[in-house]
Write an enzyme that holds these catalytic residues in place. Structure first.
Site, PDB file in Angstrom:
ATOM      1  CD  GLN A 127      -0.977  -1.340  -2.174  1.00 24.58           C
ATOM      2  OE1 GLN A 127      -1.484  -1.771  -1.148  1.00 24.58           O
ATOM      3  NE2 GLN A 127      -1.186  -0.100  -2.598  1.00 24.58           N
ATOM      4  CD  GLN A 129      -2.794   4.993  -2.478  1.00 18.92           C
ATOM      5  OE1 GLN A 129      -2.723   4.317  -1.470  1.00 18.92           O
ATOM      6  NE2 GLN A 129      -3.033   6.277  -2.456  1.00 18.92           N
ATOM      7  N   GLY A 258       2.776  -0.062   5.609  1.00 17.50           N
ATOM      8  CA  GLY A 258       2.285  -0.246   6.974  1.00 17.50           C
ATOM      9  C   GLY A 258       0.820  -0.645   6.927  1.00 17.50           C
ATOM     10  CG  MET A 260      -3.915  -0.235   0.474  1.00 15.51           C
ATOM     11  SD  MET A 260      -3.316   1.366  -0.140  1.00 15.51           S
ATOM     12  CE  MET A 260      -4.813   2.028  -0.878  1.00 15.51           C
ATOM     13  CD  GLU A 261      -5.590   4.515   1.710  1.00 10.38           C
ATOM     14  OE1 GLU A 261      -4.639   3.839   2.126  1.00 10.38           O
ATOM     15  OE2 GLU A 261      -5.430   5.491   0.952  1.00 10.38           O
ATOM     16  CG  HIS A 285      -2.515   6.599   8.372  1.00 11.29           C
ATOM     17  ND1 HIS A 285      -1.980   7.860   8.283  1.00 11.29           N
ATOM     18  CD2 HIS A 285      -2.606   6.135   7.108  1.00 11.29           C
ATOM     19  CE1 HIS A 285      -1.749   8.142   7.005  1.00 11.29           C
ATOM     20  NE2 HIS A 285      -2.115   7.101   6.266  1.00 11.29           N
ATOM     21  CD  GLU A 286      -3.582   2.728   6.354  1.00 14.07           C
ATOM     22  OE1 GLU A 286      -4.207   3.275   5.428  1.00 14.07           O
ATOM     23  OE2 GLU A 286      -2.355   2.885   6.522  1.00 14.07           O
ATOM     24  CG  HIS A 289      -6.490   6.919   4.233  1.00 12.35           C
ATOM     25  ND1 HIS A 289      -6.248   8.045   3.476  1.00 12.35           N
ATOM     26  CD2 HIS A 289      -5.269   6.395   4.527  1.00 12.35           C
ATOM     27  CE1 HIS A 289      -4.926   8.184   3.319  1.00 12.35           C
ATOM     28  NE2 HIS A 289      -4.311   7.195   3.955  1.00 12.35           N
ATOM     29  CD  GLU A 308      -1.633   8.774   2.419  1.00 12.85           C
ATOM     30  OE1 GLU A 308      -1.721   8.770   3.667  1.00 12.85           O
ATOM     31  OE2 GLU A 308      -2.037   7.826   1.714  1.00 12.85           O
ATOM     32  CG  ASP A 365       4.732   2.602  -7.063  1.00 11.21           C
ATOM     33  OD1 ASP A 365       3.893   3.039  -6.251  1.00 11.21           O
ATOM     34  OD2 ASP A 365       4.549   1.602  -7.781  1.00 11.21           O
ATOM     35  CE1 TYR A 373       2.520   9.264   2.593  1.00  9.17           C
ATOM     36  CE2 TYR A 373       1.189   8.595   4.463  1.00  9.17           C
ATOM     37  CZ  TYR A 373       1.709   8.335   3.217  1.00  9.17           C
ATOM     38  OH  TYR A 373       1.422   7.151   2.590  1.00  9.17           O
ATOM     39  CE  LYS A 539       7.897   3.589  10.435  1.00  9.31           C
ATOM     40  NZ  LYS A 539       6.775   3.656  11.382  1.00  9.31           N
TER      41      LYS A 539
HETATM   42  N1  BES Z   1      -2.364   4.751   1.228  1.00  5.77           N
HETATM   43  C1  BES Z   1      -1.181   4.596   1.976  1.00  5.77           C
HETATM   44  C2  BES Z   1      -0.258   3.559   1.407  1.00  5.77           C
HETATM   45  C3  BES Z   1       0.148   3.818  -0.025  1.00  5.77           C
HETATM   46  C4  BES Z   1       0.462   5.085  -0.464  1.00  5.77           C
HETATM   47  C5  BES Z   1       0.222   2.777  -0.902  1.00  5.77           C
HETATM   48  C6  BES Z   1       0.818   5.300  -1.791  1.00  5.77           C
HETATM   49  C7  BES Z   1       0.588   2.983  -2.219  1.00  5.77           C
HETATM   50  C8  BES Z   1       0.887   4.252  -2.666  1.00  5.77           C
HETATM   51  C9  BES Z   1      -1.470   4.239   3.435  1.00  5.77           C
HETATM   52  O1  BES Z   1      -2.593   4.869   3.954  1.00  5.77           O
HETATM   53  C10 BES Z   1      -0.335   4.763   4.255  1.00  5.77           C
HETATM   54  O2  BES Z   1      -0.159   5.939   4.271  1.00  5.77           O
HETATM   55  N2  BES Z   1       0.402   3.896   4.916  1.00  5.77           N
HETATM   56  C11 BES Z   1       1.457   4.296   5.791  1.00  5.77           C
HETATM   57  C12 BES Z   1       0.929   4.251   7.200  1.00  5.77           C
HETATM   58  C13 BES Z   1       1.493   5.248   8.146  1.00  5.77           C
HETATM   59  C14 BES Z   1       1.602   6.650   7.660  1.00  5.77           C
HETATM   60  C15 BES Z   1       0.772   5.178   9.464  1.00  5.77           C
HETATM   61  C16 BES Z   1       2.604   3.340   5.610  1.00  5.77           C
HETATM   62  O3  BES Z   1       2.454   2.350   4.870  1.00  5.77           O
HETATM   63  O4  BES Z   1       3.669   3.543   6.152  1.00  5.77           O
HETATM   64 ZN    ZN Z   2      -2.253   6.977   4.259  1.00 10.51          ZN
END
Ligand code: BES
Ligand code: ZN
Length: 585
Positions: A127, A129, A258, A260-261, A285-286, A289, A308, A365, A373, A539
């Protein structure tokens, strides 16, 4: 020295990597990767080259002619890792680096067999990002620089490797297998991704395949069966899908997000497999992206809202196209609630509630939240409302076109929209949205009859007649609306009538458990413990640990649950849990 990303040592006056070729031998016994990477430059490089690394052991560096190059691994700096400074003695088109990763590589989670569904084979996933690619590969770890790559992974032959890249064949040799991949489209390094484990697959359409552990692959195939229709809807809105394949990897339960794209291979938490396709907005969502984020990428984490915020907008347009305007409005309404909560959480760091942030010295992080978002989404909705749906959609297409395969800042966005829709930024008070704190008073609230019906309940316990057609989003909205602490009688009636503690839909279950904890309703404690042991999605961890830790009577329990499960959580989730237990009084 010209460093333009606060989270990278990349210097844009130095050689720029155009592509890399990685050969990596994965060793589950030592939880390390022994690797060799060749970085090829846009034009031959000379002089100093600064790369990002974190916890890497650098063994050898040489130029394209095989001449050893002098290098220094500087002491680690907070959040950034160590600068690897290489002296390119003579102009060279590429360099070769031999190195090893650490068992603590922040991009990796190594799972022992008991942490998987099957329980027999180990599992490894990455992972990257926001800034973890540097713990896997020494490189210029900034989204400003897109790279193509090839990768050759060697691992135990009984396992299967998948990558966010095109598959180029596998050879088995004795106890080992070598699997080759290639990423022909240039990507920001944070989209580098792979996983290795006991994986099976099902084809969903000619360009969509779902991967999962054998025990869950059929459930995953059912859950995501409609993904091709989703891609169709997205293409109608945003233009052709540019990444050829859209495969899905169902992750082990410890996956901290949730979704990762990762391009060509989205990673998804298994918690979206509810059995009734009710949580597939994460897939939308993904997928979204693929346009907003992967085609048009934020130049650095200070402009994360461009990734986002645009993706929330695109996600809800897909939802609207497939499920109707009501469902999109309900999602936006829930988003608004979550935004308010996030803004409260950042009361002591109001700078983090801006869209355009300043992150010098701040770990991306640690400041992660839904603000980019949902505030980003609302900002785009404000523009859309001002110019009309049609003009906004046209502008969005031109924006995606103009910046495709690019990496941009908020200023690039401003300049583009100002040229296309002159005066619009001023008309919607863009400065207040971008650089102001909190939510502008002019923000538009979503309109939905179903939302009104939930609000009319004012926290009173609804009948099963009322709730039988409720989506998970409606349940979450209702539960968030119940004033807390709720009287014990309300909790009891809610649970008896609607069997909420037994719910297997995490988007319903976790809001319920959170409400129950905040109301001191203790019969839910065993279920809370079970959720915190079964899933590592932040989450869900965040609200449950926060509620447990906030109440003196469950604070110790929070500590002991965390103690028991901590080792199984992903390193990023571990940090979040630790910080909750540290700060909550
Ligand atoms: N790219 C993000 C996940 C992410 C963001 C990983 C920043 C590391 C650092 C992914 O697209 C995302 O936004 N996931 C959300 C999904 C939701 C908004 C539907 C999540 O994980 O909750
Ligand atoms: Zn996202």
């Amino acid at each position: 020295m010209a460093r333009r990303d606060p989270h990278s040592f990349t210097d844009d006056t130095q050689a720029q990597t155009e592509s890399f070729a990685l050969r990596a031998r994965i060793d589950f016994a030592t939880q390390t990767i022994a690797a060799e990477v060749v970085l090829s430059f846009r034009t031959p490089g000379s002089g100093r080259l600064d790369l990002d690394t974190r916890d890497l052991a650098i063994d050898h560096v040489e130029d394209a002619a095989g001449r050893a190059l002098a290098f220094v691994v500087h002491p680690a700096e907070p959040h950034l890792g160590s600068r690897l400074a290489i002296e390119l003695a003579e102009p060279t088109p590429s360099i070769r680096i031999r190195y090893r990763t650490s068992p603590d590589a922040s991009a990796l989670q190594w799972l022992a067999p008991p942490q998987t569904r099957g329980g027999v084979f180990p599992f490894l996933f990455s992972q990257c990002q926001a800034i973890h690619a540097r713990s896997l590969i020494p490189l210029q770890d900034t989204p400003r620089l897109r790279v193509r790559y090839t990768a050759e992974l060697t691992f135990p032959r009984e396992l299967q490797a998948v990558m966010a890249a095109a598959e180029r064949g596998r050879d088995d040799n004795g106890a080992l297998a070598t699997h080759r991949f290639e990423m022909p489209q240039p990507i920001p390094p944070y989209l580098f991704a792979f996983a290795i484990g006991d994986l099976a697959s099902r084809d969903l359409s000619p360009r969509c395949r779902v991967w999962a552990e054998p025990a869950v692959v059929d459930a995953a195939a059912y859950e995501f069966a409609e993904v091709e229709a989703m891609i169709g809807a997205a293409e109608a809105l945003f233009g052709p899908y540019d990444w050829e394949r859209f495969d899905i990897l169902t992750m082990p339960p410890s996956f901290p997000y949730g979704g990762m794209e990762n391009p060509r291979l989205t990673f998804l938490t298994p918690t979206v497999i509810a059995g009734d396709r009710s949580l597939v907005s994460v897939v939308a969502h993904e997928l979204a992206h693929s346009w907003t984020g992967n085609l048009v990428t934020n130049a650095n984490a200070e402009h994360f809202w461009l990734n986002e915020g645009f993706t929330m907008y695109a996600e809800r347009r897909i939802t609207e196209a497939l499920e109707g305007a009501e469902m999109a409005a309900l999602s936006a309404a829930l988003g608004r609630r979550e935004l308010d909560e996030s803004i409260e959480r950042f009361a002591k760091q109001p700078g983090m509630t801006r869209l355009r942030t300043h992150l010098e010295g701040i770990d991306p992080d640690e400041c992660y939240s839904l603000i980019p978002y949902e505030k980003g989404y609302m900002f785009l909705c404000a523009i859309e409302a001002a110019v009309g749906r049609e003009a906004f959609s046209r502008w969005l297409r031109s924006y995606l076109d103009r910046f495709r395969f690019g990496a941009i800042t908020t200023e690039d966005f401003e300049a583009h929209i100002e040229a296309a829709l002159p005066g619009m930024l001023a008309a919607v008070n863009a400065r207040e949205w971008l650089d102001g704190e909190g939510i502008p008073a002019s923000a538009i609230a979503p309109v939905s009859a179903r939302l009104d019906a939930i609000e009319a309940l004012a926290g009173k316990v609804p009948t099963t007649d009322v709730t039988k057609a409720w989506s998970a989003t409606e349940w979450a909205l209702y539960l968030e609306n119940v004033p807390r602490p709720a009287p014990e009688a309300t909790c009891l009636m809610l649970d008896e009538r609607h069997q909420l503690t037994a719910s297997t839909n995490y988007d319903v279950l976790v809001p319920w458990l959170t409400l129950a904890l905040k109301s001191g309703y203790t019969p839910v404690l065993p279920r809370v413990e079970q959720v915190l042991a079964d899933v590592g999605r932040m989450k869900y961890l965040r609200p449950l640990y926060t509620a447990l830790a906030a109440d003196p009577s469950t604070r110790e329990l929070a500590q002991s649950i965390a103690g028991r499960n901590r080792a199984a959580y992903h390193p990023i989730a571990r940090q979040v849990v630790d910080s909750i237990l540290r700060v909550t009084p």
